[in-house]
Design a protein around this motif. Structure first.
Motif, mmCIF file in Angstrom:
data_model
loop_
_atom_site.group_PDB
_atom_site.id
_atom_site.type_symbol
_atom_site.label_atom_id
_atom_site.label_comp_id
_atom_site.label_asym_id
_atom_site.label_seq_id
_atom_site.Cartn_x
_atom_site.Cartn_y
_atom_site.Cartn_z
ATOM 1 N N ASN A 162 0.807 -1.208 0.000
ATOM 2 C CA ASN A 162 0.000 0.000 0.000
ATOM 3 C C ASN A 162 0.849 1.270 0.000
ATOM 4 O OD1 ASN A 162 -2.469 1.490 0.138
ATOM 5 N ND2 ASN A 162 -2.168 1.758 2.334
ATOM 6 N N CYS A 163 1.760 1.401 0.962
ATOM 7 C CA CYS A 163 2.534 2.645 1.091
ATOM 8 C C CYS A 163 3.966 2.529 0.580
ATOM 9 C CB CYS A 163 2.543 3.105 2.547
ATOM 10 S SG CYS A 163 3.420 1.997 3.686
ATOM 11 N N GLY A 164 4.464 1.312 0.323
ATOM 12 C CA GLY A 164 5.809 1.128 -0.211
ATOM 13 C C GLY A 164 6.913 1.161 0.818
ATOM 14 N N THR A 165 6.597 1.278 2.107
ATOM 15 C CA THR A 165 7.623 1.311 3.147
ATOM 16 C C THR A 165 8.221 -0.081 3.344
ATOM 17 O OG1 THR A 165 6.400 3.073 4.264
ATOM 18 C CG2 THR A 165 8.087 1.935 5.541
ATOM 19 N N TYR A 166 9.567 -0.112 3.466
ATOM 20 C CA TYR A 166 10.243 -1.388 3.701
ATOM 21 C C TYR A 166 10.361 -1.613 5.215
ATOM 22 C CZ TYR A 166 11.496 -2.094 -1.182
ATOM 23 O OH TYR A 166 11.439 -2.320 -2.534
ATOM 24 N N LEU A 167 9.826 -2.746 5.639
ATOM 25 C CA LEU A 167 9.844 -3.076 7.062
ATOM 26 C C LEU A 167 10.176 -4.547 7.243
ATOM 27 C CD1 LEU A 167 6.628 -1.197 8.254
ATOM 28 C CD2 LEU A 167 9.001 -0.524 8.696
ATOM 29 N N PRO A 168 10.803 -4.916 8.379
ATOM 30 C CA PRO A 168 11.093 -6.338 8.634
ATOM 31 C C PRO A 168 9.867 -7.051 9.184
ATOM 32 C CG PRO A 168 11.922 -5.011 10.433
ATOM 33 C CD PRO A 168 11.359 -4.037 9.420
ATOM 34 N N ARG A 197 -1.262 -10.633 0.243
ATOM 35 C CA ARG A 197 -0.321 -9.548 -0.023
ATOM 36 C C ARG A 197 0.364 -9.140 1.275
ATOM 37 N NH1 ARG A 197 -4.318 -4.293 -0.857
ATOM 38 N NH2 ARG A 197 -5.602 -4.644 1.009
ATOM 39 N N ALA A 198 1.460 -8.378 1.125
ATOM 40 C CA ALA A 198 2.214 -7.886 2.281
ATOM 41 C C ALA A 198 1.799 -6.452 2.568
ATOM 42 C CB ALA A 198 3.714 -7.966 2.007
ATOM 43 N N LEU A 199 1.490 -6.158 3.823
ATOM 44 C CA LEU A 199 1.121 -4.820 4.266
ATOM 45 C C LEU A 199 1.862 -4.500 5.558
ATOM 46 C CD1 LEU A 199 -2.777 -4.638 3.818
ATOM 47 C CD2 LEU A 199 -1.043 -3.505 2.416
ATOM 48 N N CYS A 200 2.231 -3.239 5.731
ATOM 49 C CA CYS A 200 2.774 -2.841 7.024
ATOM 50 C C CYS A 200 1.642 -2.830 8.044
ATOM 51 C CB CYS A 200 3.444 -1.469 6.935
ATOM 52 S SG CYS A 200 2.306 -0.118 6.602
ATOM 53 N N ASN A 201 1.981 -2.934 9.316
ATOM 54 C CA ASN A 201 0.939 -3.038 10.334
ATOM 55 C C ASN A 201 0.073 -1.786 10.402
ATOM 56 O OD1 ASN A 201 3.288 -1.707 11.308
ATOM 57 N ND2 ASN A 201 2.530 -1.903 13.401
ATOM 58 N N SER A 202 0.620 -0.611 10.038
ATOM 59 C CA SER A 202 -0.186 0.604 10.050
ATOM 60 C C SER A 202 -1.233 0.579 8.945
ATOM 61 C CB SER A 202 0.713 1.833 9.888
ATOM 62 O OG SER A 202 1.622 1.934 10.963
ATOM 63 N N CYS A 203 -0.848 0.201 7.755
ATOM 64 C CA CYS A 203 -1.822 0.132 6.651
ATOM 65 C C CYS A 203 -2.843 -0.971 6.888
ATOM 66 C CB CYS A 203 -1.097 -0.095 5.328
ATOM 67 S SG CYS A 203 -0.108 1.315 4.786
ATOM 68 N N ASN A 204 -2.410 -2.070 7.452
ATOM 69 C CA ASN A 204 -3.334 -3.174 7.708
ATOM 70 C C ASN A 204 -4.349 -2.797 8.786
ATOM 71 O OD1 ASN A 204 -4.446 -5.696 7.427
ATOM 72 N ND2 ASN A 204 -2.961 -6.705 8.764
#
Length: 276
Positions: free
Chosen positions: A177-183, A242-249
């Protein structure tokens, strides 16, 4: 005479004279002691309630004052009390007669509810829906309880997600969604931003639309349902992950169509007349 003098020594002074009695001032008893609870009880027992009320009025007690009665010339606005709404006698009688004539009037509440629901005494009830098919395979009950991700499902989703290594040497993945790279959460630490795997379309709606319905016979009845294994395969379909960061999810609208289906069991009995 001598006995009389010795009987009342306290009434004489040292000079031998009897002291004059002091009288209480007029009205003192009425103002102070006459309205005490003990005095009122004694007066009520001898003179009656009317005398007690009159005494309290003279003492200025507000509880004993006469209640004002509204009239035409009192100068106060008089409001009438609202009338009580009562059911007419004929209507009330007809309601009672209708209840008596009802076929459920002389049956217990449980039996009455059963009859209103279409059951009669002695009629066979529909048995509970099965939890397994005719081959012993588990059926899906329509909830999310057994549709969790496996570790291999998460690994497969992250394998096709753009990734890079951060300064700490941990593998990070891009949020769709936002394109941020996170572990992942295990590499990010507690309460730190991390990547998650989530569904693209609502999970229950996707499972219903991508799972085949099975039918089998149980005695003289026909059952219909979905296998738990098929429902789990649809829930873990990589095309819907799909992969989402916890904020977008967490920011997604959780009020989706599948929420209303979370208590809908797809297993049911099929009536004989529904299919030829």
């Amino acid at each position: 005479m001598r006995a009389h003098e010795t009987a009342r020594p306290a009434d004489r002074t040292t000079s031998g004279r009897v002291p004059a009695r002091t009288r209480a001032p007029a009205g003192a008893g009425t103002a102070a002691g006459a309205t005490s609870p003990q005095a009122l009880l004694a007066l009520q027992g001898t003179a009656g309630n009317a005398a007690v009320v009159q005494l309290l009025r003279q003492a200025g007690r507000p509880q004993a004052q006469e209640q004002h009665q509204h009239g035409a010339g009192c100068g106060h606005q008089h409001t009438e009390q609202p009338q009580v709404q009562r059911v007419p006698a004929d209507e009330s009688r007809s309601r009672r007669q209708a209840a008596i004539n009802s076929p459920f009037s002389h049956t217990p509440r449980s039996e009455r509810l059963q009859q209103q629901g279409g059951y009669t005494r002695g009629q066979d009830r529909e048995p509970p829906v099965p939890v397994q098919d005719d081959q012993g395979r588990a059926l899906w009950n329509g909830t999310r309880r057994n549709l969790n991700f496996r570790e291999e499902d998460i690994t497969a989703t992250l394998r096709r997600t753009p990734s890079q290594t951060n300064a700490s040497g941990a593998q990070t993945y891009a949020c769709t969604n936002c394109g941020t790279y996170l572990p992942q959460q295990r590499d990010a630490g507690p309460r730190q931003p991390h990547i998650q795997v989530d569904h693209i379309n609502p999970i229950l709606r996707y499972v219903y639309d991508h799972t085949d319905t099975q039918r089998w016979t149980v005695g003289d009845r026909t059952a219909e349902g979905m296998l738990l294994a098929d429902a789990q395969a649809a829930a873990r379909d990589q095309r819907n992950l799909r992969a989402l960061c916890n904020s977008c999810n967490a920011g997604r609208n959780s009020t989706v169509s599948s929420r209303d289906m979370d208590t809908s069991n797809p297993t049911r009995w099929i009536r004989p007349n529904m299919y030829g």
